[in-house]
Design a protein around this motif. Structure first.
Motif, PDB file in Angstrom:
ATOM      1  N   LYS A   2       0.836  -1.188   0.000  1.00 40.07           N
ATOM      2  CA  LYS A   2       0.000   0.000   0.000  1.00 40.07           C
ATOM      3  C   LYS A   2       0.879   1.249   0.000  1.00 40.07           C
ATOM      4  O   LYS A   2       1.686   1.465   0.898  1.00 40.07           O
ATOM      5  CB  LYS A   2      -0.910  -0.013   1.228  1.00 40.07           C
ATOM      6  CG  LYS A   2      -1.962   1.080   1.207  1.00 40.07           C
ATOM      7  CD  LYS A   2      -3.050   0.856   2.254  1.00 40.07           C
ATOM      8  CE  LYS A   2      -2.517   0.972   3.661  1.00 40.07           C
ATOM      9  NZ  LYS A   2      -3.571   0.905   4.683  1.00 40.07           N
ATOM     10  N   LYS A   4      -0.254   4.587  -0.209  1.00 39.50           N
ATOM     11  CA  LYS A   4      -0.846   5.701   0.536  1.00 39.50           C
ATOM     12  C   LYS A   4      -1.592   5.190   1.760  1.00 39.50           C
ATOM     13  O   LYS A   4      -2.198   4.119   1.727  1.00 39.50           O
ATOM     14  CB  LYS A   4      -1.820   6.476  -0.348  1.00 39.50           C
ATOM     15  CG  LYS A   4      -1.195   7.215  -1.510  1.00 39.50           C
ATOM     16  CD  LYS A   4      -2.269   8.017  -2.244  1.00 39.50           C
ATOM     17  CE  LYS A   4      -1.682   8.814  -3.388  1.00 39.50           C
ATOM     18  NZ  LYS A   4      -2.711   9.625  -4.080  1.00 39.50           N
ATOM     19  N   LYS A   5      -1.545   5.965   2.821  1.00 47.42           N
ATOM     20  CA  LYS A   5      -2.329   5.607   4.002  1.00 47.42           C
ATOM     21  C   LYS A   5      -3.787   6.038   3.811  1.00 47.42           C
ATOM     22  O   LYS A   5      -4.064   7.099   3.246  1.00 47.42           O
ATOM     23  CB  LYS A   5      -1.738   6.271   5.244  1.00 47.42           C
ATOM     24  CG  LYS A   5      -0.416   5.658   5.674  1.00 47.42           C
ATOM     25  CD  LYS A   5      -0.015   6.119   7.066  1.00 47.42           C
ATOM     26  CE  LYS A   5       1.213   5.361   7.550  1.00 47.42           C
ATOM     27  NZ  LYS A   5       1.602   5.732   8.935  1.00 47.42           N
ATOM     28  N   ASN A   6      -4.694   5.200   4.286  1.00 47.27           N
ATOM     29  CA  ASN A   6      -6.125   5.465   4.157  1.00 47.27           C
ATOM     30  C   ASN A   6      -6.650   6.196   5.399  1.00 47.27           C
ATOM     31  O   ASN A   6      -6.559   5.655   6.509  1.00 47.27           O
ATOM     32  CB  ASN A   6      -6.896   4.158   3.980  1.00 47.27           C
ATOM     33  CG  ASN A   6      -6.569   3.467   2.677  1.00 47.27           C
ATOM     34  OD1 ASN A   6      -6.303   4.118   1.668  1.00 47.27           O
ATOM     35  ND2 ASN A   6      -6.585   2.142   2.678  1.00 47.27           N
ATOM     36  N   GLN A  30      -5.362  15.210   0.861  1.00 51.76           N
ATOM     37  CA  GLN A  30      -4.990  14.841  -0.501  1.00 51.76           C
ATOM     38  C   GLN A  30      -3.651  15.470  -0.894  1.00 51.76           C
ATOM     39  O   GLN A  30      -2.813  14.815  -1.524  1.00 51.76           O
ATOM     40  CB  GLN A  30      -6.091  15.282  -1.469  1.00 51.76           C
ATOM     41  CG  GLN A  30      -7.386  14.494  -1.322  1.00 51.76           C
ATOM     42  CD  GLN A  30      -8.516  15.040  -2.171  1.00 51.76           C
ATOM     43  OE1 GLN A  30      -8.572  16.232  -2.454  1.00 51.76           O
ATOM     44  NE2 GLN A  30      -9.430  14.175  -2.577  1.00 51.76           N
ATOM     45  N   HIS A  32      -1.265  16.103   1.012  1.00 52.77           N
ATOM     46  CA  HIS A  32      -0.188  15.431   1.751  1.00 52.77           C
ATOM     47  C   HIS A  32      -0.140  13.931   1.459  1.00 52.77           C
ATOM     48  O   HIS A  32       0.391  13.149   2.243  1.00 52.77           O
ATOM     49  CB  HIS A  32      -0.356  15.686   3.262  1.00 52.77           C
ATOM     50  CG  HIS A  32       0.028  17.081   3.654  1.00 52.77           C
ATOM     51  ND1 HIS A  32      -0.784  18.177   3.426  1.00 52.77           N
ATOM     52  CD2 HIS A  32       1.149  17.570   4.270  1.00 52.77           C
ATOM     53  CE1 HIS A  32      -0.191  19.269   3.879  1.00 52.77           C
ATOM     54  NE2 HIS A  32       0.973  18.932   4.389  1.00 52.77           N
ATOM     55  N   ASN A  33      -0.716  13.548   0.323  1.00 52.16           N
ATOM     56  CA  ASN A  33      -0.577  12.197  -0.213  1.00 52.16           C
ATOM     57  C   ASN A  33      -1.270  11.114   0.620  1.00 52.16           C
ATOM     58  O   ASN A  33      -0.803   9.968   0.682  1.00 52.16           O
ATOM     59  CB  ASN A  33       0.914  11.842  -0.395  1.00 52.16           C
ATOM     60  CG  ASN A  33       1.124  10.785  -1.468  1.00 52.16           C
ATOM     61  OD1 ASN A  33       0.407  10.752  -2.471  1.00 52.16           O
ATOM     62  ND2 ASN A  33       2.092   9.913  -1.259  1.00 52.16           N
ATOM     63  N   PHE A  34      -2.390  11.477   1.246  1.00 54.23           N
ATOM     64  CA  PHE A  34      -3.217  10.475   1.912  1.00 54.23           C
ATOM     65  C   PHE A  34      -4.380  10.110   0.994  1.00 54.23           C
ATOM     66  O   PHE A  34      -4.869  10.942   0.227  1.00 54.23           O
ATOM     67  CB  PHE A  34      -3.773  11.011   3.236  1.00 54.23           C
ATOM     68  CG  PHE A  34      -2.740  11.204   4.310  1.00 54.23           C
ATOM     69  CD1 PHE A  34      -2.242  10.126   5.025  1.00 54.23           C
ATOM     70  CD2 PHE A  34      -2.258  12.468   4.613  1.00 54.23           C
ATOM     71  CE1 PHE A  34      -1.294  10.295   6.013  1.00 54.23           C
ATOM     72  CE2 PHE A  34      -1.309  12.658   5.600  1.00 54.23           C
ATOM     73  CZ  PHE A  34      -0.828  11.569   6.304  1.00 54.23           C
ATOM     74  N   ASN A  35      -4.845   8.887   1.088  1.00 53.62           N
ATOM     75  CA  ASN A  35      -6.061   8.475   0.399  1.00 53.62           C
ATOM     76  C   ASN A  35      -7.237   8.660   1.350  1.00 53.62           C
ATOM     77  O   ASN A  35      -7.236   8.126   2.465  1.00 53.62           O
ATOM     78  CB  ASN A  35      -5.965   7.005  -0.030  1.00 53.62           C
ATOM     79  CG  ASN A  35      -7.207   6.552  -0.767  1.00 53.62           C
ATOM     80  OD1 ASN A  35      -7.683   7.227  -1.666  1.00 53.62           O
ATOM     81  ND2 ASN A  35      -7.755   5.409  -0.376  1.00 53.62           N
ATOM     82  N   ASN A 349       1.349   9.599  10.613  1.00 47.42           N
ATOM     83  CA  ASN A 349       2.603   9.023  10.111  1.00 47.42           C
ATOM     84  C   ASN A 349       3.429   8.377  11.217  1.00 47.42           C
ATOM     85  O   ASN A 349       4.531   7.891  10.961  1.00 47.42           O
ATOM     86  CB  ASN A 349       3.432  10.107   9.420  1.00 47.42           C
ATOM     87  CG  ASN A 349       2.813  10.552   8.113  1.00 47.42           C
ATOM     88  OD1 ASN A 349       2.295   9.729   7.361  1.00 47.42           O
ATOM     89  ND2 ASN A 349       2.845  11.853   7.846  1.00 47.42           N
TER      90      ASN A 349
END
Length: 350
Positions: A2, A4-6, A30, A32-35, A349
């Protein structure tokens, strides 16, 4: 693997204010690259589907709070506390399945008390650390703080000093891990020509939403200048015109942003999400608190006494009351206190 973190974002469906103030948070996640996976219900879910059509959505149960016409709103809610607590318990059980099914790594809950986890970081969003109720205040405060304390952090959308929510957002309780993140607004301030003399924004739970709409249409259809009334119904697509009054069911965030900028005066409920938008855009407004909703009654009184906005009661609505002396209430000054989102979102994180 995985990449990206959900992150699950779950706003309460009470009016649409909890959903609208989650929009800037979803955008930051979004960036910061989170799903982002969104969980809600009713009009709040419908609004967020329109704003983020490419996200994953989960429909979850409402608290199903009812209002009784023969009782003040505060009393109506108090007598339903056992039902609310049961709904919170069911919500928490539902969350456990969601975490497993969607591989959730973190939670942001806007006033959904059951959306916490002992296994992953969970954040609660509220501006009401100190709920103002006419009766049983210490009892309500104790329950509120106990429920918030189950979350890893509590994010308060207000300034730490000279806050716009007054004493609602400030507490002496040291058992809650709370952080002031600054007011949340989905809007951007920019220059534009005035198009409407009055913009009326209808919001909040029924039946008071419909009562306000009916009263404002009755008055604004007599106004000689151009007015726009928004019904706050994202599930509808409706436009009508009566004399100089245009009625629309809903506008997207971008469209509403522009409509507010292009309006000389805004008439709206004293919901905190709307108030944060008014501060962001530095707009002149008349606040009409939802009858019996003590939070709105407190906010409208506090902000009127602070000379930010004019405030009138729902039973005082007439055209003269709406437009006279509003120019005396323009005390909003821009405050550049940017939120450090890198630090704030680092909780997910760890």
């Amino acid at each position: 693997m995985k990449l990206k973190k959900n992150i699950l974002v779950a706003p309460l469906n009470w009016g649409i204010g909890h959903a609208t103030r989650c929009i800037p948070i979803i955008r930051k996640l979004q960036e910061h690259n989170f799903n982002v996976i969104i969980a809600s219900s009713g009009r709040s879910l419908e609004l967020l589907i329109q704003e983020f059509p490419n996200q994953d959505f989960i429909k979850i149960d409402d608290y199903n709070i009812k209002y009784f016409s023969f009782l003040p709103m505060a009393i109506s809610i108090l007598i339903q506390i056992p039902k609310i607590l049961l709904s919170i318990k069911k919500e928490h059980a539902q969350l456990k399945s969601i975490i497993n099914d969607f591989k959730i790594d973190g939670i942001i809950s806007d006033n959904r008390y059951g959306m916490y986890s002992e296994k992953i970081p969970s954040v609660f969003i509220t501006h009401q650390l100190e709920i103002q109720t006419p009766i049983f205040r210490s009892f309500i405060k104790k329950i509120n703080h106990k429920l918030i304390g189950k979350f890893s952090e509590c994010w308060v959308p207000d300034f730490e000093t000279n806050g716009i929510a007054g004493k609602l957002s400030h507490t002496t309780n040291t058992t809650i891990n709370y952080k002031y993140i600054g007011p949340l607004s989905r809007f951007t301030k920019k220059k534009s020509e005035i198009k409407y003399d009055i913009l009326a924004i209808i919001s909040g739970p029924e039946p008071q939403r419909s009562i306000l709409e009916k009263n404002l249409i009755r008055e604004l259809k007599l106004h000689k200048n151009k007015s726009l009334l928004l019904q706050g119904k994202p599930e509808k697509k409706y436009t009508d015109k009566i004399n100089n009054l245009t009625i629309k069911s809903h506008l997207s965030s971008e469209e509403l942003n522009l409509a507010m900028i292009e309006s000389r005066l805004i008439i709206c409920r004293a919901g905190y999400s709307t108030i944060m938008d008014l501060f962001k855009l530095q707009k002149n407004a008349v606040l009409i608190p939802t009858p019996g909703q003590t939070e709105q009654e407190y906010l409208s009184k506090y902000l009127s006494e602070s000379r930010y906005f004019k405030s009138i009661n729902q039973n005082e609505i007439n055209l003269k009351n709406l437009i006279v002396n509003t120019q005396k209430f323009q005390n909003i000054k821009e405050r550049n206190e940017d939120t450090n989102w890198n630090t704030l979102l680092n909780i997910f994180n760890k």
